[in-house]
Design an enzyme around this catalytic site. Structure first.
Site, PDB file in Angstrom:
ATOM      1  CG  PHE A   1      -0.554  -3.901  -4.330  1.00 18.12           C
ATOM      2  CD1 PHE A   1      -0.775  -3.880  -5.704  1.00 18.12           C
ATOM      3  CD2 PHE A   1      -0.034  -2.755  -3.738  1.00 18.12           C
ATOM      4  CE1 PHE A   1      -0.490  -2.755  -6.463  1.00 18.12           C
ATOM      5  CE2 PHE A   1       0.248  -1.627  -4.486  1.00 18.12           C
ATOM      6  CZ  PHE A   1       0.021  -1.614  -5.852  1.00 18.12           C
TER       7      PHE A   1
ATOM      8  CB  CYS B   1       9.675  -1.196  -7.106  1.00 19.74           C
ATOM      9  SG  CYS B   1      10.516  -2.777  -7.281  1.00 19.74           S
TER      10      CYS B   1
END
Length: 504
Positions: A157, A289
Site C-alpha cells: 500500500f 521501508c
C-alpha cells in the site's frame, strides 16, 4: 488522460486483454480515504475462474510478445514514459486520496517509478549476452538472455505507483507478460498505469491486474504458468509468499521489513543531520521501508536532542490534500492501532515519550487515522519499539558512547535494509561502510535509495531471494540464460567447386 481518474462507488474492474472487465465477484473490500473514512470504491475479490482467465490470456499474449525485437518493446516503453509523465499529477492525487500521503510525497512516489521506466528503456544493452570464440578448435560459446514467460507482482500500500513500476517495466521490456495484484487499499494508481500502457501500444495481455487478498496471493504463488513472483511488503507475508512460491518451483524476490538506523557523530553538520533524519523518519507518515526509525546519538551528539525535539514538534499533522500538512494519516485504523500498541508497550517497558503523538486530533478531519509525530527516548534494544517495525511516524532515540558501539548495535539487528551515518570524518565513514552489515548505506544521506541503474541491495532479514529489484540483478531475475556451444568444421573440396560445412 480523460477518464483515468474516477470515484468508483461500484466494484472496481479487473484489467486484462487490454481493457477493463467487470468482475463477477461476490466478495469485495472497501477502499477508504484514510483522512476522512469516505468510501472511495470497492475492490473485487477476483474469482478463481477470472484469475485463471487472466493467466491464460497473459500466457498466450506472451508467446507473441517475446518474439517482438527488444528495441521495439522499448519504443512502447518510451511512449508509456511520456504518458505517465503527462498523467503524473492525476496519479499523485489518486495516491493522496487512497494512501493519505501528502501531495509532495505522492509526487515523489510517481517520479521514482518513472526512473525505473527510464532504466528499462535501455534494455537492448541490459539484455546483451556474452560470447567467446575458439574455445576449442572450430568451437564457440555464446550466452543469450531470454524471457521467462508470465511474471506475477504483489505490491504493498505504501508506494502505489513506484512499486508496480519497479516490477512492470523490467518484466515487459525483457519480453515477459506481467500480472499485478496491487494492494487492495490503493488500487487506482495501478489501474491508471495499466490503461496508459495500453494507450502506449503495449499489446493486450502483457500488463494485467487482478484484485483481492490472500486467495489472490496464493493463486499467483501456486499457478504453474507463473514462472516468477516479485513481492514487496511485510516480513510475515513476504515469508509466506517466498516459501509458497519457491515450493512450487518459482523464482521469488521478496523485499520485506526494515529497522533503519541513522548514526550521528559529534563532528557532523548538525542542521544537515537533524533535518535529514526528521524528513526520513516522518515523511510519508513513516510508512516506508526506508524510513529512519532509530536515531543513534554518539558521544556528545546527545546534546543535540533538544534541537531534534524542536524540529519534530513543528511538524503539522493533517489531511494529505492540505498543502500545510507535513504528516498525513496512516493507511488504516488497524495500522494506527498496531503502531499505538507498540508505542504504549514501549512506554510501559521504560521508554519516555518525549513527544507523544497518540490521540492526536485534526479538527478538519476528525475521523482520520492520525498518529502524531512521536519521539521515544531512553530506548533499549529489548523494547518493542526497537524489536518491531512500527511503520508509523515514530522515532526511537538511543545514546551510545562510540562509533564501534553503534556499528555493533546495527549489526546485531536482524534487518538490513538501510543505514545512514552523519560525520565530517572520512576515516569514520570508511570504517563504517566497511564494517556495517547492511545492504544500503548513506554517508550524510538519510535515505540511501539507489537509482535504478544500480540494484536495490537490501540484506539480512529484509530480503528473501537471490536477486534484487531493478538494476542488472532485476534483468537476471526476469530472464533465463541459455548457453550455446557450437562446432563447425569448414571443408573445401579439392577442386574448389563446392563448399561443405560440417557441423557436429
Amino acid at each position: 488522460t480523460e477518464g483515468l481518474s474516477r470515484s468508483f462507488m461500484s466494484l472496481l474492474p479487473l484489467y486484462f486483454e487490454g481493457e477493463e472487465k467487470a468482475s463477477s465477484a461476490v466478495e469485495s473490500i472497501d477502499v477508504l480515504n484514510p483522512a476522512t473514512q469516505e468510501l472511495l470504491l470497492r475492490v473485487p475479490c477476483t474469482t478463481q475462474a477470472e484469475m485463471e482467465a487472466i493467466i491464460d490470456n497473459a500466457s498466450l499474449a506472451q508467446k507473441s510478445w517475446r518474439e517482438v525485437p527488444v528495441q521495439q518493446r522499448v519504443r512502447v516503453l518510451m511512449k508509456f514514459h511520456a504518458l505517465v509523465n503527462d498523467a503524473k499529477d492525476e496519479i499523485a492525487w489518486a495516491i493522496v486520496r487512497e494512501n493519505g500521503k501528502t501531495k509532495p510525497d505522492a509526487d515523489g512516489d510517481v517520479f521514482r517509478g518513472v526512473e525505473v521506466i527510464e532504466h528499462a528503456m535501455a534494455m537492448p544493452s541490459h539484455m546483451m549476452g556474452e560470447a567467446l570464440a575458439q574455445i576449442s578448435r572450430n568451437m564457440d560459446t555464446v550466452t543469450v538472455k531470454q524471457p521467462l514467460g508470465v511474471i506475477a507482482g504483489i505490491a504493498p500500500f505504501n508506494f502505489p505507483a513506484m512499486i508496480p513500476l519497479w516490477m512492470m517495466p523490467i518484466a515487459v521490456a525483457t519480453g515477459n507478460a506481467f500480472v499485478l495484484k496491487p494492494s487492495e487499499r490503493v488500487p487506482t494508481a495501478s489501474m491508471m498505469l495499466a490503461k496508459l500502457a495500453t494507450q502506449a501500444g503495449l499489446p493486450p495481455g502483457i500488463f494485467n491486474i487482478l484484485h483481492g487478498g490472500k486467495d489472490a496471493v496464493n493463486f499467483l504463488c501456486d499457478h504453474p504458468t507463473v514462472r516468477a513472483v516479485s513481492f514487496v511488503g511485510s516480513g510475515a507475508i513476504g515469508k509466506h509468499v517466498y516459501n509458497r512460491a519457491t515450493a512450487n518451483g518459482k523464482r521469488c524476490q521478496c523485499n520485506m521489513g526494515a529497522k533503519n538506523h541513522a548514526i550521528i557523530l559529534p563532528d557532523a553538520d548538525r542542521d544537515n543531520a537533524l533535518n535529514g533524519i526528521v524528513g526520513a523518519a516522518f515523511g510519508a507518515a513513516g510508512q516506508r521501508c526506508m524510513a529512519i526509525s532509530v536515531c543513534v546519538l554518539v558521544g556528545q551528539a546527545k546534546e543535540w536532542l533538544p534541537e531534534l525535539e524542536k524540529r519534530v514538534r513543528v511538524l503539522k499533522v493533517g489531511n494529505g490534500a492540505d498543502k500545510e500538512t507535513d504528516v498525513g494519516p496512516m493507511v488504516t485504523k488497524q495500522a494506527l492501532e498496531r503502531a499505538v500498541g507498540i508505542i504504549s508497550a514501549s512506554v510501559d517497558s521504560g521508554a519516555t515519550a518525549l513527544i507523544d503523538g497518540r490521540g492526536v486530533s485534526v479538527d478538519s478531519s476528525p475521523k482520520g487515522n492520525f498518529l502524531g509525530p512521536t519521539l521515544l527516548t531512553g530506548v533499549k534494544p529489548t523494547m518493542p519499539c526497537y524489536q518491531e517495525e512500527i511503520f508509523g511516524p515514530a522515532l526511537c532515540v538511543i545514546e551510545l558512547a562510540t562509533l564501534s558501539d553503534a556499528i555493533t548495535l546495527v549489526n546485531n539487528n536482524l534487518m538490513g535494509n538501510g543505514v545512514a551515518l552523519f560525520t565530517k570524518s572520512g576515516a569514520a565513514a570508511r570504517k563504517f561502510q566497511h564494517e556495517i552489515e547492511v545492504g544500503q548505506i548513506g554517508i550524510n544521506v538519510p535515505v540511501p535509495v539507489p537509482l535504478p541503474f544500480f540494484c536495490w541491495s537490501s540484506s539480512k532479514g529484509s530480503i528473501l531471494g537471490d536477486h534484487h529489484f531493478y538494476g542488472k540483478s532485476s534483468v537476471a531475475f526476469h530472464t533465463q540464460i541459455k548457453t550455446i556451444v557450437s562446432r563447425w568444421d569448414y571443408v573445401e573440396s579439392t577442386d574448389g567447386s563446392t563448399l561443405n560445412f560440417a557441423g557436429r
